[in-house]
Design a protein around this motif. Structure first.
Motif, short mmCIF file in Angstrom:
data_model
loop_
_atom_site.label_atom_id
_atom_site.label_comp_id
_atom_site.label_asym_id
_atom_site.label_seq_id
_atom_site.Cartn_x
_atom_site.Cartn_y
_atom_site.Cartn_z
N ALA A 32 10.00 -50.67 33.77
CA ALA A 32 11.27 -50.73 34.50
C ALA A 32 12.43 -51.04 33.56
N ARG A 33 12.12 -51.49 32.35
CA ARG A 33 13.17 -51.80 31.38
C ARG A 33 13.87 -50.50 30.97
N SER A 41 25.93 -47.98 33.53
CA SER A 41 24.72 -47.30 33.99
C SER A 41 23.57 -47.58 33.04
N ALA A 42 22.39 -47.18 33.49
CA ALA A 42 21.20 -47.27 32.65
C ALA A 42 20.22 -46.21 33.11
N LEU A 43 19.31 -45.85 32.23
CA LEU A 43 18.25 -44.90 32.56
C LEU A 43 16.92 -45.52 32.20
N ASP A 110 22.00 -53.45 34.41
CA ASP A 110 20.92 -54.44 34.65
C ASP A 110 19.97 -53.89 35.71
N PRO A 111 18.72 -53.58 35.33
CA PRO A 111 17.80 -52.98 36.31
C PRO A 111 17.47 -53.91 37.48
N ALA A 112 17.65 -55.21 37.29
CA ALA A 112 17.35 -56.15 38.37
C ALA A 112 18.32 -56.00 39.53
N GLY A 113 19.57 -55.65 39.23
CA GLY A 113 20.56 -55.55 40.29
C GLY A 113 21.05 -54.14 40.54
#
Length: 265
Positions: A32-33, A41-43, A110-113
């Motif tokens: 998930a990181r 954003s993130a991928l 931040d993948p947590a949020g």
């Protein structure tokens, strides 16, 4: 002497990510990181566990827009999906395909949020030729042509050129003018139409080709960074300079189907 670059996220594949997904688990929290992280954003690697959230994103978008659920997937070889379970099954198959690398798009770093808001992939990965394609660009309509969506494409492009790839491709259905428009806005130069290139969902597909090559990356990077900078947006988040206004002068060849549209976004 030029040396072939590695496959994207080679180390992730070595960790057994694809095998675990194909076998139905176990899910490793480390997957998930995010593998690419920006300011907005993130991928992260796509996984069937994202199916429910992604299905809801596209169901809401289709319900609130003038397009139907079929139109959301109109130019893609798969979809529309009738349920989250069917989307989940497809994701499992897609992730198992070693010729591609699919990622989920998150609406924050931040993948947590952050929430899943789409997916995207590296396709046609040929390290020996230094060539790689971006595709399966499936973003929520609420995200399209936004600062966040633009950053996603910047992160994707930056990563492949930093790895050492020579050529970054964008291909789409010839009838898909929004995709052709997006490619040109992002700095991809038009290369032509491959007529009757495929049959997709029982219909002919002519394919429009676009590319950015390594010698052009510095100018594209400068355009992206100028557009994404805080100085380019007012207090309400409205852009001062359009990205297309920055990339249009850089194009080696312009798409003739889009003449007269430059500088709008």
């Amino acid at each position: 002497r030029w040396a072939p670059p590695p496959r994207p996220f080679e180390e992730r594949e070595a960790e057994g990510y694809r095998e675990a997904v194909a076998a139905g688990g176990p899910w490793c929290e480390d997957w998930a990181r995010p593998v690419l992280v920006g300011s907005y954003s993130a991928l992260a690697p796509l996984h069937p566990s994202y199916a429910e959230a992604l299905f809801e994103v596209f169901a809401r978008a289709a319900a609130s827009a003038t397009t139907s659920p079929v139109d959301v997937w109109k130019y893609l070889p798969v979809g529309p999906f009738e349920s989250a379970d069917k989307l989940r099954a497809w994701i499992g198959e897609a992730v198992a395909d070693r010729s591609r690398f699919y990622m989920v798009v998150l609406d924050g770093p931040d993948p947590a949020g952050a929430r899943p808001v789409g997916c995207i992939a590296y396709l046609r990965i040929f390290p020996s030729e230094g060539s790689i394609e971006t595709g399966f660009v499936t973003l929520s309509p609420t995200l399209q042509r936004t600062r966040t969506a633009t950053e996603v494409h910047y992160l994707m492009m930056r990563y492949v050129f930093e790895l050492g790839y020579r050529r970054y491709e964008w291909k789409c259905h010839g009838n898909n003018l929004p995709s052709r428009r997006a490619a040109q806005r992002l700095g991809f130069s038009f290369e032509g139409i491959h007529r009757q290139a495929a049959v997709q969902k029982g219909c002919n597909r002519d394919t429009a080709w676009f590319s950015v090559i390594d010698g052009e990356w510095a100018s594209r990077r400068a355009a992206f960074e100028a557009y994404l900078s805080d100085a380019n947006f007012d207090a309400s988040g409205v852009q001062r300079l359009a990205l297309s206004g920055l990339t249009h002068p850089l194009l080696a060849v312009r798409d003739p189907a889009l003449l007269g549209e430059e500088g709008a976004a």
